[in-house]
Design a protein around this motif. Structure first.
Motif, mmCIF file in Angstrom:
data_model
loop_
_atom_site.group_PDB
_atom_site.id
_atom_site.type_symbol
_atom_site.label_atom_id
_atom_site.label_comp_id
_atom_site.label_asym_id
_atom_site.label_seq_id
_atom_site.Cartn_x
_atom_site.Cartn_y
_atom_site.Cartn_z
ATOM 1 N N THR A 118 4.293 78.283 80.437
ATOM 2 C CA THR A 118 5.039 78.879 79.472
ATOM 3 C C THR A 118 4.533 78.492 77.970
ATOM 4 N N PRO A 160 11.833 83.531 73.712
ATOM 5 C CA PRO A 160 12.542 82.637 74.930
ATOM 6 C C PRO A 160 12.235 82.836 76.433
ATOM 7 N N THR A 161 12.735 82.085 77.104
ATOM 8 C CA THR A 161 12.647 82.353 78.348
ATOM 9 C C THR A 161 13.916 83.236 78.780
ATOM 10 N N ASN A 187 5.320 83.247 73.825
ATOM 11 C CA ASN A 187 5.833 82.632 72.526
ATOM 12 C C ASN A 187 7.177 82.851 72.468
ATOM 13 N N LEU A 197 12.295 87.285 71.203
ATOM 14 C CA LEU A 197 11.172 88.018 71.580
ATOM 15 C C LEU A 197 10.625 88.686 70.717
ATOM 16 N N HIS A 202 8.625 84.700 77.888
ATOM 17 C CA HIS A 202 8.340 83.305 77.558
ATOM 18 C C HIS A 202 6.970 82.878 77.558
ATOM 19 N N LYS A 203 6.079 83.407 78.089
ATOM 20 C CA LYS A 203 4.396 83.247 77.984
ATOM 21 C C LYS A 203 4.063 83.817 76.870
ATOM 22 N N LYS A 219 6.885 77.710 71.274
ATOM 23 C CA LYS A 219 7.702 78.628 70.517
ATOM 24 C C LYS A 219 7.654 78.380 68.963
ATOM 25 N N THR A 255 6.234 89.270 80.674
ATOM 26 C CA THR A 255 7.233 88.183 80.451
ATOM 27 C C THR A 255 7.078 87.581 78.958
ATOM 28 N N THR A 283 13.290 86.431 79.327
ATOM 29 C CA THR A 283 13.029 87.862 78.565
ATOM 30 C C THR A 283 11.798 88.457 79.159
ATOM 31 N N GLY A 299 18.039 85.982 73.136
ATOM 32 C CA GLY A 299 16.653 86.096 73.759
ATOM 33 C C GLY A 299 15.638 87.017 73.292
#
Length: 411
Positions: free
Chosen positions: A38, A235-236, A233, A291, A230-231, A41, A228, A238, A287
């Motif tokens: 991950t 939020p998870t 930078n 993003l 969260h990879k 942020k 994805t 999303t 989220g």
């Protein structure tokens, strides 16, 4: 964000945008080398999520009051930002929880109705479980079979053998753009072109590509592309699925509920247009606002600048690690991403990672959700150091010194 020095980027100023990178772990400065797992942020993302909850929180597309309008505009604004980032139309982009959901959406909404006994699905040896298991489940239910494209000693796809697998019974080819274990960057444009010549639908897992390289999905020529957040930078929870409009139009909904409908009667339901017919229920609104901020941040830095920075870090880290006695690197394809999977002779991956954690170094150990790839190399697990543009050469030096130290403890 003020990170420009003339025409160049002040990477120290970039790093200062990431508050978590200033903390200590076990009394040591944190060295975070797990960005393939991950991404961290930046302040802009954290502040965007905070601002949404403090000032704009409401549900989307369900209210005419001011907050509802603001929430809807922010959510759809994030879709637009992501669409521009990928160079696609916003109405081709299904917002979802991430690549795993996106791939399952394709599996159940496109593949399940299309496949039949005698059909085949081609996967590659380097796939993440998220790009294996959904196809296995669909194959079990439809009678289709799975074929596997193998890799060479450097961790590259054997393209000649791959194309030989693309026989008339193959209806779908699913492959990763960038391997999360090896860092191999697959020539997806060429592969998708060859598949299209044969009438084969292509699904590309872009989880490890989107955070690191500029993407132009139309030029890739695939039918589906999953990312994805969260990879990147963000939020998870999303992510997104891009798909050709004609495919989205013919696919039935994957989930039923609110928001994905135009009209519901007990006699039947009229579904919304794509992409909304695939977005049942209340989404992760905050989220996606975050993003959108992450996309702004990456775009301001420039994906080509990020790519160049990470290539330089990778070259430095690879050279430094090769000085460690008994260390083996898995995956040495040219033009690879900034991912280094490795083992040290006589040491288990989990032991190495545990001792490195005590030195403040965060790396991943395990099978990395890629059991078939581990079987190929004949190992149960590897360590993985994955770098991002916010890492430094000094961190790499400290990581290698820590690795030398813990190696002697395990000898």
């Amino acid at each position: 964000m003020n990170v420009m020095q003339g025409s160049s980027i002040d990477w120290a100023a970039v790093r200062a945008d990431f508050p978590l990178l200033t903390r200590q772990v076990h009394g040591k400065p944190l060295i975070y080398f797990d960005s393939a797992n991950t991404g961290q942020k930046p302040n802009a993302v954290i502040e965007a999520v905070d601002d949404f909850y403090r000032r704009h929180n409401a549900n989307v597309s369900r209210a005419v009051h001011a907050l509802g309008t603001e929430a809807t505009e922010a959510y759809e604004g994030a879709r637009g930002k992501l669409a521009r980032f990928l160079n696609v139309r916003a109405d081709e982009l299904v917002l979802c929880s991430g690549t795993t959901f996106a791939l399952n959406l394709v599996a159940y909404s496109w593949a399940l109705p299309q496949l039949k006994p005698g059909d085949a699905i081609v996967l590659t040896r380097m796939e993440h479980h998220a790009n294996i298991v959904p196809w296995q489940l669909v194959a079990q239910r439809t009678g289709a079979v799975i074929k596997v494209a193998e890799i060479d000693e450097l961790g590259r796809l054997d393209l000649e053998r791959l194309y030989a697998l693309l026989t008339p019974e193959v209806k779908l080819l699913a492959l990763t753009h960038v391997s999360n274990v090896l860092g191999t960057v697959n020539p997806v444009r060429e592969i998708c072109r060859e598949a299209r010549k044969r009438g084969i639908v292509t699904v590309v897992d872009g989880s490890q590509a989107a955070p690191h390289r500029a993407l132009d999905l139309p030029s890739i020529g695939c039918d589906f592309y999953a990312i994805t957040g969260h990879k990147m930078n963000g939020p998870t929870g999303t992510g997104a699925l891009w798909a050709r409009r004609e495919l989205l139009a013919q696919m039935p909904p994957f989930l039923g509920g609110g928001e994905m409908i135009k009209e519901v009667r007990f006699e039947g339901t009229v579904f919304n247009d794509a992409p909304h017919k695939f977005e049942a229920g209340t989404p992760n609104i905050a989220g996606f606002v975050g993003l959108g901020a992450a996309v702004d941040y990456l775009s301001a830095l420039g994906m080509d600048n990020i790519d160049a920075r990470e290539r330089t870090l990778l070259d430095y880290a690879t050279g430094a690690l090769q000085t460690v006695p008994g260390l083996r690197i898995f995956g040495q394809a040219p033009d690879k991403a900034a991912v280094i999977s490795f083992l040290v002779e006589g040491a288990h991956a989990h032991d190495l990672a545990t001792l490195l954690d005590l030195e403040g170094v965060a790396i991943r150990s395990g099978h990395h959700c890629a059991h078939p790839l581990m079987h190929h190399f004949g190992v149960p697990a590897t360590c993985r150091a994955s770098l991002a543009y916010y890492n430094t050469f000094e961190e790499i030096d400290a990581f290698v010194a820590a690795l030398q130290k813990v190696r002697t403890l395990l000898a």
